[in-house]
Write a protein that holds these residues in place. Structure first.
Motif, PDB file in Angstrom:
ATOM      1  N   LEU A  20      10.701   3.872 -27.127  1.00  0.00           N
ATOM      2  CA  LEU A  20       9.534   4.284 -27.952  1.00  0.00           C
ATOM      3  C   LEU A  20       8.598   3.222 -28.306  1.00  0.00           C
ATOM      4  CD1 LEU A  20       7.892   6.611 -29.198  1.00  0.00           C
ATOM      5  CD2 LEU A  20       9.303   6.296 -31.247  1.00  0.00           C
ATOM      6  N   ALA A  21       9.342   1.978 -28.520  1.00  0.00           N
ATOM      7  CA  ALA A  21       8.501   0.879 -28.624  1.00  0.00           C
ATOM      8  C   ALA A  21       7.477   0.384 -27.614  1.00  0.00           C
ATOM      9  CB  ALA A  21       9.394  -0.386 -29.088  1.00  0.00           C
ATOM     10  N   LEU A  22       8.082   0.521 -26.382  1.00  0.00           N
ATOM     11  CA  LEU A  22       7.398   0.224 -25.257  1.00  0.00           C
ATOM     12  C   LEU A  22       6.179   1.149 -24.832  1.00  0.00           C
ATOM     13  CD1 LEU A  22       7.388  -1.623 -22.623  1.00  0.00           C
ATOM     14  CD2 LEU A  22       8.845  -0.195 -21.572  1.00  0.00           C
ATOM     15  N   VAL A  23       6.376   2.308 -25.244  1.00  0.00           N
ATOM     16  CA  VAL A  23       5.368   3.252 -24.698  1.00  0.00           C
ATOM     17  C   VAL A  23       4.431   3.564 -25.893  1.00  0.00           C
ATOM     18  CG1 VAL A  23       5.226   5.993 -24.329  1.00  0.00           C
ATOM     19  CG2 VAL A  23       7.228   4.428 -23.297  1.00  0.00           C
ATOM     20  N   SER A  24       4.926   3.326 -27.008  1.00  0.00           N
ATOM     21  CA  SER A  24       3.842   3.758 -28.256  1.00  0.00           C
ATOM     22  C   SER A  24       2.646   2.820 -28.333  1.00  0.00           C
ATOM     23  CB  SER A  24       4.570   3.468 -29.763  1.00  0.00           C
ATOM     24  OG  SER A  24       4.824   1.982 -29.824  1.00  0.00           O
ATOM     25  N   GLY A  25       2.628   1.435 -27.713  1.00  0.00           N
ATOM     26  CA  GLY A  25       1.520   0.695 -27.973  1.00  0.00           C
ATOM     27  C   GLY A  25       1.390  -0.003 -29.167  1.00  0.00           C
ATOM     28  N   CYS A  26       2.538  -0.044 -30.220  1.00  0.00           N
ATOM     29  CA  CYS A  26       2.571  -0.788 -31.214  1.00  0.00           C
ATOM     30  C   CYS A  26       2.551  -2.407 -30.892  1.00  0.00           C
ATOM     31  CB  CYS A  26       3.954  -0.521 -31.962  1.00  0.00           C
ATOM     32  SG  CYS A  26       4.081   1.274 -32.809  1.00  0.00           S
ATOM     33  N   GLY A  27       2.003  -3.131 -31.675  1.00  0.00           N
ATOM     34  CA  GLY A  27       1.814  -4.327 -31.390  1.00  0.00           C
ATOM     35  C   GLY A  27       2.988  -5.112 -31.798  1.00  0.00           C
ATOM     36  N   PHE A  28       3.700  -4.763 -32.775  1.00  0.00           N
ATOM     37  CA  PHE A  28       5.165  -5.431 -33.075  1.00  0.00           C
ATOM     38  C   PHE A  28       6.237  -4.745 -33.231  1.00  0.00           C
ATOM     39  CE2 PHE A  28       1.039  -6.916 -35.037  1.00  0.00           C
ATOM     40  CZ  PHE A  28       1.173  -8.298 -34.645  1.00  0.00           C
ATOM     41  N   VAL A  29       7.357  -5.381 -32.968  1.00  0.00           N
ATOM     42  CA  VAL A  29       8.693  -4.510 -33.185  1.00  0.00           C
ATOM     43  C   VAL A  29       9.966  -5.453 -33.786  1.00  0.00           C
ATOM     44  CG1 VAL A  29       9.539  -5.322 -30.787  1.00  0.00           C
ATOM     45  CG2 VAL A  29      10.475  -3.297 -32.028  1.00  0.00           C
ATOM     46  N   MET A  30      10.363  -4.989 -34.921  1.00  0.00           N
ATOM     47  CA  MET A  30      11.400  -5.620 -35.582  1.00  0.00           C
ATOM     48  C   MET A  30      12.471  -4.750 -35.626  1.00  0.00           C
ATOM     49  SD  MET A  30      10.998  -7.552 -39.251  1.00  0.00           S
ATOM     50  CE  MET A  30      10.716  -6.405 -40.363  1.00  0.00           C
ATOM     51  N   LEU A  31      13.615  -5.252 -34.804  1.00  0.00           N
ATOM     52  CA  LEU A  31      14.806  -4.203 -34.926  1.00  0.00           C
ATOM     53  C   LEU A  31      15.797  -5.042 -35.596  1.00  0.00           C
ATOM     54  CD1 LEU A  31      14.178  -3.567 -31.069  1.00  0.00           C
ATOM     55  CD2 LEU A  31      13.653  -2.141 -33.117  1.00  0.00           C
ATOM     56  N   GLY A  32      15.726  -6.086 -35.982  1.00  0.00           N
ATOM     57  CA  GLY A  32      16.797  -6.667 -36.570  1.00  0.00           C
ATOM     58  C   GLY A  32      17.292  -8.045 -36.066  1.00  0.00           C
ATOM     59  N   GLY A  33      18.473  -8.501 -36.187  1.00  0.00           N
ATOM     60  CA  GLY A  33      19.175  -9.763 -35.770  1.00  0.00           C
ATOM     61  C   GLY A  33      19.633  -9.405 -34.139  1.00  0.00           C
ATOM     62  N   LEU A  34      19.969 -10.572 -33.545  1.00  0.00           N
ATOM     63  CA  LEU A  34      20.405 -10.349 -32.166  1.00  0.00           C
ATOM     64  C   LEU A  34      21.809 -10.244 -31.930  1.00  0.00           C
ATOM     65  CD1 LEU A  34      18.133 -12.990 -30.702  1.00  0.00           C
ATOM     66  CD2 LEU A  34      17.836 -10.541 -30.484  1.00  0.00           C
ATOM     67  N   ARG A  35      22.475  -9.073 -32.677  1.00  0.00           N
ATOM     68  CA  ARG A  35      23.874  -8.675 -32.691  1.00  0.00           C
ATOM     69  C   ARG A  35      24.088  -7.492 -32.529  1.00  0.00           C
ATOM     70  NH1 ARG A  35      27.904 -11.420 -35.629  1.00  0.00           N
ATOM     71  NH2 ARG A  35      28.043 -13.751 -35.257  1.00  0.00           N
ATOM     72  N   GLY A  36      24.902  -7.055 -31.672  1.00  0.00           N
ATOM     73  CA  GLY A  36      25.265  -5.863 -31.164  1.00  0.00           C
ATOM     74  C   GLY A  36      24.367  -5.025 -30.859  1.00  0.00           C
ATOM     75  N   ILE A  37      24.150  -3.595 -31.368  1.00  0.00           N
ATOM     76  CA  ILE A  37      23.071  -2.818 -30.633  1.00  0.00           C
ATOM     77  C   ILE A  37      21.574  -3.054 -31.148  1.00  0.00           C
ATOM     78  CG2 ILE A  37      23.060  -1.417 -32.913  1.00  0.00           C
ATOM     79  CD1 ILE A  37      22.631   0.122 -29.325  1.00  0.00           C
ATOM     80  N   ARG A  38      21.312  -4.028 -31.792  1.00  0.00           N
ATOM     81  CA  ARG A  38      20.038  -4.433 -32.266  1.00  0.00           C
ATOM     82  C   ARG A  38      19.676  -5.516 -30.955  1.00  0.00           C
ATOM     83  NH1 ARG A  38      18.474  -3.385 -37.327  1.00  0.00           N
ATOM     84  NH2 ARG A  38      20.088  -2.141 -38.767  1.00  0.00           N
ATOM     85  N   GLY A  39      20.774  -6.314 -30.539  1.00  0.00           N
ATOM     86  CA  GLY A  39      20.375  -7.289 -29.398  1.00  0.00           C
ATOM     87  C   GLY A  39      19.972  -6.477 -27.997  1.00  0.00           C
ATOM     88  N   GLN A  40      20.917  -5.251 -28.139  1.00  0.00           N
ATOM     89  CA  GLN A  40      20.510  -4.396 -27.096  1.00  0.00           C
ATOM     90  C   GLN A  40      19.044  -3.907 -26.959  1.00  0.00           C
ATOM     91  OE1 GLN A  40      23.963  -1.396 -26.462  1.00  0.00           O
ATOM     92  NE2 GLN A  40      25.250  -2.798 -27.243  1.00  0.00           N
ATOM     93  N   LEU A  41      18.763  -3.528 -28.149  1.00  0.00           N
ATOM     94  CA  LEU A  41      17.491  -3.078 -28.289  1.00  0.00           C
ATOM     95  C   LEU A  41      16.476  -3.807 -27.974  1.00  0.00           C
ATOM     96  CD1 LEU A  41      17.721  -1.149 -31.861  1.00  0.00           C
ATOM     97  CD2 LEU A  41      16.886  -0.172 -29.965  1.00  0.00           C
ATOM     98  N   TYR A  42      16.509  -5.077 -28.079  1.00  0.00           N
ATOM     99  CA  TYR A  42      15.443  -6.309 -27.825  1.00  0.00           C
ATOM    100  C   TYR A  42      15.455  -6.282 -26.148  1.00  0.00           C
ATOM    101  CZ  TYR A  42      14.582  -7.343 -32.508  1.00  0.00           C
ATOM    102  OH  TYR A  42      14.105  -7.518 -33.926  1.00  0.00           O
ATOM    103  N   ASN A  43      16.918  -6.227 -25.871  1.00  0.00           N
ATOM    104  CA  ASN A  43      16.872  -6.416 -24.130  1.00  0.00           C
ATOM    105  C   ASN A  43      16.257  -5.217 -23.273  1.00  0.00           C
ATOM    106  OD1 ASN A  43      18.063  -9.085 -24.238  1.00  0.00           O
ATOM    107  ND2 ASN A  43      20.011  -8.358 -24.511  1.00  0.00           N
TER     108      ASN A  43
END
Length: 378
Positions: free
Chosen positions: A353-376
């Motif tokens: 959704l972050a990629l499609v939505s056109g939002c300028g910024f995305v803050m998903l947490g730290g780079l651990r576990g599922i949060r790191g997977q989200l950024y990737n």
């Protein structure tokens, strides 16, 4: 296809819920998709009665009719987390049956809008009202220089995250406490100490604050906000009594008026390479937001989780997929910060959704576990 939906818990605890949707295709083939939704508050509740209500309302509906399904879900008197988890599981099932990646399904909802890479903001240090130390401001995050590619940005942010982890291990004898948002829990008595900790961690690396990256301070001011009768409260000798009813103790035990907090944040933004503040004031402190906007001007972005004048929006998935998309389409998306829930776990569709939505910024947490997977995944 003639599809029916059946739901059951895969896992549930006080902070998150997983719901699995099973769709019957042409009366013989089953397809199952699960969705995990993290709650933002421990006040959110889940129960088997809620699950039965979902089953009763949705059984026999077509998995492809997302709007009807979400309308049914929104009418139920159940936990918002349960609604969103069921809605998400059905959305994923529909995508799978159509052999579509999740982001393409979201694109169809957005009438074929193109993909846009958001700027990643990664949480690094967590303090807050319930954390160690006297600093009540919630957490510190970092974002890359605007001119960097997403790939290079993530490389820089990963290096900072790893350096902070190494320093935490060094100072705490290999004991590392990671908060639910994936940031490292560090004892700080002042907000500035979070920034100093990061700068110390990267001191031997060729990463320069204010050039390669910037700081984002998530204040979460509602956690240390209180109200008084305007004109009351302590004022320093020679100072005018504040007319604001809003008070903040961003350092434990030091309750101060809006004007003092605005002055503090102005100094912090000028001296410490801060480019954005999230929830710097309580959302009802409209006069304070006006003061802060005038002080910071174009130097620093202001975000709020509640609709507040003089600030941009922090968006989170809420209620149902349809409701969330409708809300997103009404926002100034280039200025919107998309964020994960406090207790997010096990779900990566937010990245699509972050990629499609056109939002300028995305803050998903730290780079651990599922949060790191989200950024990737982005």
């Amino acid at each position: 296809f003639h599809n029916q939906n059946y739901f059951n818990f895969v896992h549930a605890d006080i902070n998150r819920v997983v719901i699995e949707a099973m769709c019957i295709v042409q009366n013989h083939e089953e397809i199952a998709e699960s969705a995990t939704i993290g709650f933002d508050s421990i006040g959110d509740t889940i129960s088997l009665d809620d699950l039965k209500a979902i089953n009763d309302a949705l059984q026999g509906l077509s998995v492809f009719d997302q709007e009807l399904i979400d309308t049914k879900l929104e009418s139920l008197d159940i936990s918002p987390g349960m609604k969103l988890s069921a809605s998400s599981a059905i959305f994923k099932s529909s995508s799978r049956l159509q052999n579509l990646p999740i982001f393409e399904s979201f694109q169809h909802c957005y009438s074929g809008k193109g993909l846009k890479m958001p700027m990643p903001i990664v949480s690094i240090i967590n303090c807050g009202k319930n954390g160690p130390g006297k600093n009540n401001m919630s957490s510190l995050a970092v974002c890359p220089n605007l001119g960097m590619s997403y790939e290079k940005s993530m490389g820089t942010l990963e290096a900072i995250y790893k350096a902070v982890e190494d320093l935490v291990r060094k100072k705490h004898h290999n004991n590392v406490c990671v908060s639910p948002n994936g940031a490292f829990s560090v004892a700080c008595d002042k907000p500035e100490q979070m920034i100093e900790f990061v700068k110390e961690a990267i001191s031997e690396q060729e990463i320069v604050p204010g050039s390669d990256f910037f700081f984002v301070l998530d204040c979460l001011a509602s956690d240390y906000h209180s109200e008084v009768v305007p004109g009351q409260g302590s004022a320093k000798k020679g100072q005018t009594q504040s007319n604001s009813r809003h008070r903040y103790d961003w350092i434990e035990g030091q309750l101060k008026p809006t004007e003092d907090l605005c002055d503090f944040l102005e100094g912090l933004a000028e001296n410490d390479d801060i480019v954005a503040l999230v929830d710097p004031l309580h959302h009802e402190d409209v006069e304070g937001y006006e003061i802060l906007a005038k002080k910071l001007g174009s130097k620093c972005l202001l975000f709020s989780r509640e609709k507040t004048p003089h600030s941009s929006t922090v968006f989170k998935l809420n209620t149902t997929i349809s409701h969330s998309i409708t809300e997103l389409q009404g926002l100034d998306r280039p200025a919107t910060l998309m964020a994960a829930a406090n207790f997010e776990e096990g779900e990566t569709m937010l990245a699509d959704l972050a990629l499609v939505s056109g939002c300028g910024f995305v803050m998903l947490g730290g780079l651990r576990g599922i949060r790191g997977q989200l950024y990737n995944r982005v």
